[in-house]
Design an enzyme around this catalytic site. Structure first.
Site, PDB file in Angstrom:
ATOM      1  N   VAL A   1       0.608  -1.053   0.037  1.00 39.68           N
ATOM      2  CA  VAL A   1      -0.109  -0.135  -0.778  1.00 39.68           C
ATOM      3  C   VAL A   1       0.669   1.523   0.368  1.00 39.68           C
ATOM      4  O   VAL A   1       1.375   1.261   0.944  1.00 39.68           O
ATOM      5  CB  VAL A   1      -0.479   0.975   1.204  1.00 39.68           C
ATOM      6  CG1 VAL A   1      -1.804   1.479   1.042  1.00 39.68           C
ATOM      7  CG2 VAL A   1      -2.272  -1.141   1.163  1.00 39.68           C
ATOM      8  N   PRO A   2       1.024   1.660  -1.298  1.00 40.70           N
ATOM      9  CA  PRO A   2       2.216   3.127  -1.273  1.00 40.70           C
ATOM     10  C   PRO A   2       1.729   4.302  -0.801  1.00 40.70           C
ATOM     11  O   PRO A   2       2.351   4.929  -1.403  1.00 40.70           O
ATOM     12  CB  PRO A   2       2.531   2.880  -2.661  1.00 40.70           C
ATOM     13  CG  PRO A   2       1.252   2.373  -3.377  1.00 40.70           C
ATOM     14  CD  PRO A   2       0.471   1.315  -2.515  1.00 40.70           C
ATOM     15  N   CYS A   3       2.200   3.953   0.771  1.00 37.70           N
ATOM     16  CA  CYS A   3       1.860   5.953   1.341  1.00 37.70           C
ATOM     17  C   CYS A   3       2.688   6.556   1.168  1.00 37.70           C
ATOM     18  O   CYS A   3       2.794   7.911   1.119  1.00 37.70           O
ATOM     19  CB  CYS A   3       1.086   5.179   3.000  1.00 37.70           C
ATOM     20  SG  CYS A   3       2.638   4.102   3.852  1.00 37.70           S
ATOM     21  N   HIS A   4       4.326   5.390   0.812  1.00 39.70           N
ATOM     22  CA  HIS A   4       4.903   6.581  -0.016  1.00 39.70           C
ATOM     23  C   HIS A   4       4.442   7.434  -0.889  1.00 39.70           C
ATOM     24  O   HIS A   4       5.505   8.510  -0.755  1.00 39.70           O
ATOM     25  CB  HIS A   4       6.573   5.949   0.194  1.00 39.70           C
ATOM     26  CG  HIS A   4       6.149   5.027  -1.020  1.00 39.70           C
ATOM     27  ND1 HIS A   4       5.437   4.017  -1.657  1.00 39.70           N
ATOM     28  CD2 HIS A   4       6.953   5.053  -2.427  1.00 39.70           C
ATOM     29  CE1 HIS A   4       6.179   3.193  -2.398  1.00 39.70           C
ATOM     30  NE2 HIS A   4       6.194   4.608  -2.901  1.00 39.70           N
ATOM     31  N   ARG A   5       3.598   7.482  -1.387  1.00 37.53           N
ATOM     32  CA  ARG A   5       3.530   8.117  -3.210  1.00 37.53           C
ATOM     33  C   ARG A   5       1.752   9.128  -2.553  1.00 37.53           C
ATOM     34  O   ARG A   5       1.947   9.422  -3.364  1.00 37.53           O
ATOM     35  CB  ARG A   5       2.995   7.372  -4.055  1.00 37.53           C
ATOM     36  CG  ARG A   5       3.835   6.092  -4.112  1.00 37.53           C
ATOM     37  CD  ARG A   5       3.304   5.439  -5.819  1.00 37.53           C
ATOM     38  NE  ARG A   5       4.753   4.402  -5.968  1.00 37.53           N
ATOM     39  CZ  ARG A   5       3.885   2.511  -6.182  1.00 37.53           C
ATOM     40  NH1 ARG A   5       2.617   2.755  -5.976  1.00 37.53           N
ATOM     41  NH2 ARG A   5       4.854   1.824  -6.371  1.00 37.53           N
TER      42      ARG A   5
END
Length: 190
Positions: A136-140
């Protein structure tokens, strides 16, 4: 599939995955101190035993490694056990998972997509609780105007910036070297 966890080397350091009968229950980004990633996984998943990853988890590890080496796999079909998160968080994670590698969104854009304008802080809180960073690409997800916002994973905003750099993500309207077309050389006068 019983509960288990495994650590694995990646281009950004030692990561980990924890799984259960319904899919992944967690992902671990690298920690600064040796042994800290293992200790954190043991604390978070006390019923999980360190074990060789089953084939589906091994494939997820290979795909995560490819992404962290600059690949473009979106990881959206990796099975996650959403029963472990609140319904609001699940909605946030499903929207965040749709952000492709190299792209970014904002907390406000996710709030709008959820039909809940003004929920940007709640979205930030949900992303801070994300049990599956990378997948879950929360860094994006960025703050307004490309500001990094927070990042609760080990290494904080520095890790977030490193992952976005690996993905060659555009984080503002200012062009980067990745945005320039070098295929046509300018004509030189004589």
């Amino acid at each position: 599939m019983e509960q288990g966890f495994a650590l694995f080397e990646t281009p950004i350091g030692l990561c980990g995955l924890a799984w259960g009968p319904q899919g992944l229950v967690g992902a671990q980004l690298p920690e600064a101190a040796p042994g800290a990633a293992w200790a954190r996984l043991r604390r978070r998943y006390p019923d999980a035993a360190e074990a060789p990853p089953p084939p589906s988890i091994q494939r997820a590890i290979e795909r995560i490694n490819d992404l962290l080496a600059g690949g473009r796999d979106d990881l959206t079909d990796i099975v996650l056990d959403f029963s472990i998160v609140a319904p609001f968080n699940r909605r946030v994670y499903e929207i965040a998972r749709a952000i492709p590698p190299g792209e970014t969104s904002t907390y406000g854009q996710i709030a709008k997509a959820m039909g809940e304008p003004g929920a940007a802080r709640a979205i930030g809180k949900a992303l801070g609780e994300n049990p599956w960073p990378i997948i879950v690409p929360c860094h994006r997800v960025l703050g307004a105007d490309g500001k990094p916002g927070g990042f609760s994973a080990p290494g904080g905003v520095e890790t977030k910036a490193r992952m976005l750099t690996i993905e060659r993500a555009k984080t503002s309207a200012v062009p980067t070297l990745f945005d320039m077309d070098f295929s046509v050389a300018p004509a030189r006068g004589r």
